[in-house]
Write a protein that holds these residues in place. Sequence first.
Motif, short mmCIF file in Angstrom:
data_model
loop_
_atom_site.label_atom_id
_atom_site.label_comp_id
_atom_site.label_asym_id
_atom_site.label_seq_id
_atom_site.Cartn_x
_atom_site.Cartn_y
_atom_site.Cartn_z
N HIS A 67 0.83 -1.19 0.00
CA HIS A 67 0.00 0.00 0.00
C HIS A 67 0.88 1.26 0.00
O HIS A 67 0.59 2.24 -0.72
CB HIS A 67 -0.93 0.01 1.22
N MET A 68 1.94 1.22 0.80
CA MET A 68 2.86 2.36 0.84
C MET A 68 3.53 2.58 -0.51
O MET A 68 3.67 3.72 -0.98
CB MET A 68 3.92 2.14 1.92
N LYS A 69 3.95 1.47 -1.13
CA LYS A 69 4.60 1.58 -2.45
C LYS A 69 3.65 2.19 -3.47
O LYS A 69 4.04 3.06 -4.28
CB LYS A 69 5.06 0.21 -2.91
N LYS A 70 2.40 1.74 -3.44
CA LYS A 70 1.42 2.27 -4.39
C LYS A 70 1.20 3.77 -4.16
O LYS A 70 1.15 4.56 -5.12
CB LYS A 70 0.10 1.52 -4.23
N LEU A 71 1.09 4.17 -2.90
CA LEU A 71 0.89 5.59 -2.57
C LEU A 71 2.07 6.43 -3.03
O LEU A 71 1.91 7.49 -3.64
CB LEU A 71 0.67 5.75 -1.06
N ILE A 72 3.29 5.94 -2.76
CA ILE A 72 4.49 6.69 -3.14
C ILE A 72 4.60 6.80 -4.67
O ILE A 72 4.96 7.84 -5.20
CB ILE A 72 5.74 6.02 -2.54
N ASP A 73 4.25 5.72 -5.37
CA ASP A 73 4.28 5.75 -6.84
C ASP A 73 3.30 6.78 -7.37
O ASP A 73 3.61 7.53 -8.32
CB ASP A 73 3.95 4.36 -7.40
N GLN A 74 2.12 6.83 -6.78
CA GLN A 74 1.12 7.81 -7.21
C GLN A 74 1.58 9.24 -6.94
O GLN A 74 1.41 10.14 -7.77
CB GLN A 74 -0.22 7.54 -6.52
N MET A 75 2.17 9.43 -5.76
CA MET A 75 2.66 10.77 -5.42
C MET A 75 3.79 11.20 -6.34
O MET A 75 3.86 12.37 -6.75
CB MET A 75 3.12 10.79 -3.95
N LEU A 110 -8.32 9.93 -9.10
CA LEU A 110 -8.95 10.85 -10.03
C LEU A 110 -8.01 12.00 -10.40
O LEU A 110 -8.07 12.51 -11.52
CB LEU A 110 -10.25 11.40 -9.45
N SER A 111 -7.14 12.39 -9.47
CA SER A 111 -6.13 13.41 -9.80
C SER A 111 -5.19 12.89 -10.88
O SER A 111 -4.83 13.61 -11.82
CB SER A 111 -5.34 13.81 -8.56
N ILE A 112 -4.79 11.63 -10.74
CA ILE A 112 -3.91 11.02 -11.74
C ILE A 112 -4.64 10.89 -13.07
O ILE A 112 -4.07 11.17 -14.13
CB ILE A 112 -3.43 9.64 -11.24
N ALA A 113 -5.92 10.49 -13.03
CA ALA A 113 -6.70 10.36 -14.26
C ALA A 113 -6.79 11.70 -14.99
O ALA A 113 -6.64 11.76 -16.21
CB ALA A 113 -8.10 9.85 -13.93
N GLN A 114 -7.03 12.75 -14.24
CA GLN A 114 -7.11 14.08 -14.86
C GLN A 114 -5.77 14.47 -15.49
O GLN A 114 -5.74 15.03 -16.60
CB GLN A 114 -7.53 15.11 -13.82
N ASN A 115 -4.66 14.18 -14.80
CA ASN A 115 -3.34 14.50 -15.34
C ASN A 115 -3.07 13.72 -16.63
O ASN A 115 -2.50 14.27 -17.58
CB ASN A 115 -2.26 14.17 -14.30
N ILE A 116 -3.49 12.48 -16.66
CA ILE A 116 -3.28 11.65 -17.85
C ILE A 116 -4.04 12.24 -19.04
O ILE A 116 -3.50 12.38 -20.14
CB ILE A 116 -3.70 10.20 -17.59
N VAL A 117 -5.30 12.57 -18.81
CA VAL A 117 -6.14 13.11 -19.89
C VAL A 117 -5.58 14.44 -20.39
O VAL A 117 -5.47 14.68 -21.59
CB VAL A 117 -7.60 13.27 -19.41
N GLN A 118 -5.18 15.30 -19.46
CA GLN A 118 -4.65 16.61 -19.84
C GLN A 118 -3.33 16.49 -20.58
O GLN A 118 -3.04 17.29 -21.47
CB GLN A 118 -4.50 17.49 -18.60
N SER A 119 -2.51 15.49 -20.21
CA SER A 119 -1.22 15.32 -20.88
C SER A 119 -1.39 14.91 -22.34
O SER A 119 -0.47 15.05 -23.13
CB SER A 119 -0.38 14.27 -20.15
#
Length: 429
Positions: free
Chosen positions: A259-267, A397-406
């Motif tokens: 869980h920590m690894k996933k959170l750090i990867d997302q951050m 959802l923040s990551i999803a928005q970044n992907i779409v905008q990129s």
Amino acid sequence: MIKKLRRRIILINMLLVGIVILMIVTVVCVNSYSNSVHELERGLSQVIDRESKDDGGAPFEQNAPVQIKSTTDNPDRKLIDKRGDMDFDRPAQLSAYIVVTTDNDGNITDTEESNITMDEADLEACVDYVIKEKRLSGEISEYGLMYVMRDEMNGCKISFADSSGIYSSFRNTLILNIILFICSMGIIFIISLILSGFAVKPVKQAWEKQKQFVADASHELKTPLTVILANNNIMMSHTDSTVKDEKQWLDSTEEEAQHMKKLIDQMLFLAKSDAGENSPELSDVNFSEIVEGTSLNFEPVAFEKGVLIDSQIDSDIILHGNAVQLNQLAHILIDNAVKYSRDDSTVKIKLAKSGDSVEFSVNNKGNVISADDLEHIFDRFYRAEKSRTTKGYGLGLSIAQNIVQSMNGKLTVKSNEQDGTTFTAVFRT
């Protein structure tokens, strides 16, 4: 920091505007003084012209060229004519003056006074000063006089007038401009104060979001770290146990570490996006295959929850994008839809091409997202109050928005009781 930034903006703005206003004030004051001197010199010249006419002499020619003159009796006496730009056609209102006529030796032969008197010794001193200066106009600051000199056949004529009015007018103009400058700076300060508030508002919001991001990240990391440390303490207390005996605590530690690894990867993903270092390599990707494959992967999860997945995916939709990130986008939106759907409801997935755009939408029936929550739905670590019991970090959802905008797309959301919640990503082809 925000207050310091605002003060700096106000200071820079006032400094720049103040310099401009000060330059304008300086030009106005200098121009006013120059015009006053010009007017007085023109008036003195016209007085001499009138006196020359009255004496039967030839008046000074208006269009005579600028020249250096010398007298026959005194060749060293050179007069520099500075009146080439004077306007002699317009009458000057000069009522107080003294006109002196001298011979070639500089002796006073005639004096005419108009509304002004002067001691004979002072007048002779002024005449001597003018002759020694050898200029056709100027100022005698010791006596507060302006003069204009005209060379003639048998000597010269000199007209004098009080120059105190010039300085009085200049002083009044200066005081008025200083008052206007102070008032202007006061108005500029008020305007700068208001505008600086608007200028720092986005910075303030970004700063608040950053502080909230750090606080939320710390909180999210604290929980798995606490569990891992607790598991480690338990295993350390069981010194005689085997790995099999401690498998329960080892599995718990592994889960929290993941869980920590996933959170750090997302951050890290979001941090790189903010820094502009997350520009994906784009290529032609079959988006239909990606969405269809992701939806199939979620079939077992949806089945366990009693949720039906209804896919309406047009075939062979080619999108210029990044395959890995598009797969991550589909995973996030479908995962959220299944996770927050009511039991025995349907998740609708649509992918279609319309004109020069591709539209990917995911709809589910669950708790309606309030208008207040919709405003923050793409904020980092933000989760609607009703969904906090569901495990997650609020970064998807923040990551999803970044992907779409990129990929030059736009991600939107709508939520109501009748239609449920729909996330829609639109890409230009």
